[in-house]
Design a protein around this motif. Structure first.
Motif, PDB file in Angstrom:
ATOM      1  N   SER A  11      41.196  61.552  56.046  1.00 21.34           N
ATOM      2  CA  SER A  11      41.873  61.457  54.755  1.00 21.34           C
ATOM      3  C   SER A  11      43.359  61.732  54.919  1.00 21.34           C
ATOM      4  N   HIS A  12      44.087  61.331  53.890  1.00 18.41           N
ATOM      5  CA  HIS A  12      45.526  61.572  53.854  1.00 18.41           C
ATOM      6  C   HIS A  12      45.906  61.835  52.404  1.00 18.41           C
ATOM      7  N   VAL A  20      43.605  59.543  49.875  1.00 19.74           N
ATOM      8  CA  VAL A  20      43.063  58.250  50.283  1.00 19.74           C
ATOM      9  C   VAL A  20      42.326  58.441  51.599  1.00 19.74           C
ATOM     10  N   TRP A  21      41.321  57.622  51.810  1.00 19.80           N
ATOM     11  CA  TRP A  21      40.479  57.719  52.997  1.00 19.80           C
ATOM     12  C   TRP A  21      40.677  56.505  53.887  1.00 19.80           C
ATOM     13  N   TYR A  22      40.588  56.736  55.181  1.00 14.72           N
ATOM     14  CA  TYR A  22      40.732  55.683  56.175  1.00 14.72           C
ATOM     15  C   TYR A  22      39.543  55.734  57.128  1.00 14.72           C
ATOM     16  N   GLY A  35      41.674  50.809  55.950  1.00 17.03           N
ATOM     17  CA  GLY A  35      41.815  51.641  54.755  1.00 17.03           C
ATOM     18  C   GLY A  35      42.760  50.959  53.817  1.00 17.03           C
ATOM     19  N   SER A  36      43.110  51.520  52.805  1.00 16.45           N
ATOM     20  CA  SER A  36      42.867  52.842  52.300  1.00 16.45           C
ATOM     21  C   SER A  36      41.815  52.775  51.196  1.00 16.45           C
TER      22      SER A  36
END
Length: 151
Positions: A11-12, A20-22, A35-36
């Motif tokens: 995540s970021h 947001v997840w990758y 992603g995202s």
């Protein structure tokens, strides 16, 4: 640390506070990032899909990496603006058909399966087999020009 079930997910946190997840996984011996995703479950679902399709040999990462590159509609417009040949009226008709159905797609998204569906759609309209080939030839010419020009 993420749970083992979430291997390949990270995540970021963005500046506005949303997360947001990758997805990170190896495809054809190369580490790829996708992603995202807005939720962890959405990213997990994509990761599982990638793993299943990779094992079956049906995963094409280019379909999911929509970074740079022009759309088919932009390639057609550029070609028609520059073209000066006798078949320009037919090329306009072919370009209009491709733009209407597939104009928003980028070159990596034009898969063989999609092109086969386009061919069947053309045949279903009652066009002659040679006319269908002209439509496909026009699209092939546009894609070859884009590759040649480094687009």
């Amino acid at each position: 640390m993420s749970a083992p079930a979430d291997r390949g997910l990270y995540s970021h946190r963005l500046a506005d506070g949303t997360t947001v997840w990758y997805v990170r996984c190896a495809v054809d011996g190369r580490m790829r990032h996708f992603g995202s995703f807005t939720s962890r479950s959405e990213a997990r679902h994509f990761y599982q899909k990638v793993k299943v399709e990779s094992r079956a040999g049906r995963f094409f990462p280019e379909l999911y990496q929509h970074r740079h590159g022009p759309t088919l509609a932009l390639l057609i417009a550029d070609y028609l603006r520059e073209a000066h040949k006798k078949s320009l009226p037919q090329d306009r008709a072919y370009g209009a058909w491709w733009t209407a159905g597939y104009g928003a797609l980028k070159l990596p998204q034009l898969t063989p399966a999609l092109l086969e569906r386009a061919r069947h759609a053309l045949e279903a309209t009652g066009r002659a087999p040679q006319t269908v080939l002209h439509y496909l030839k026009c699209r092939r010419h546009l894609c070859n020009r884009a590759v040649r020009d480094g687009r």
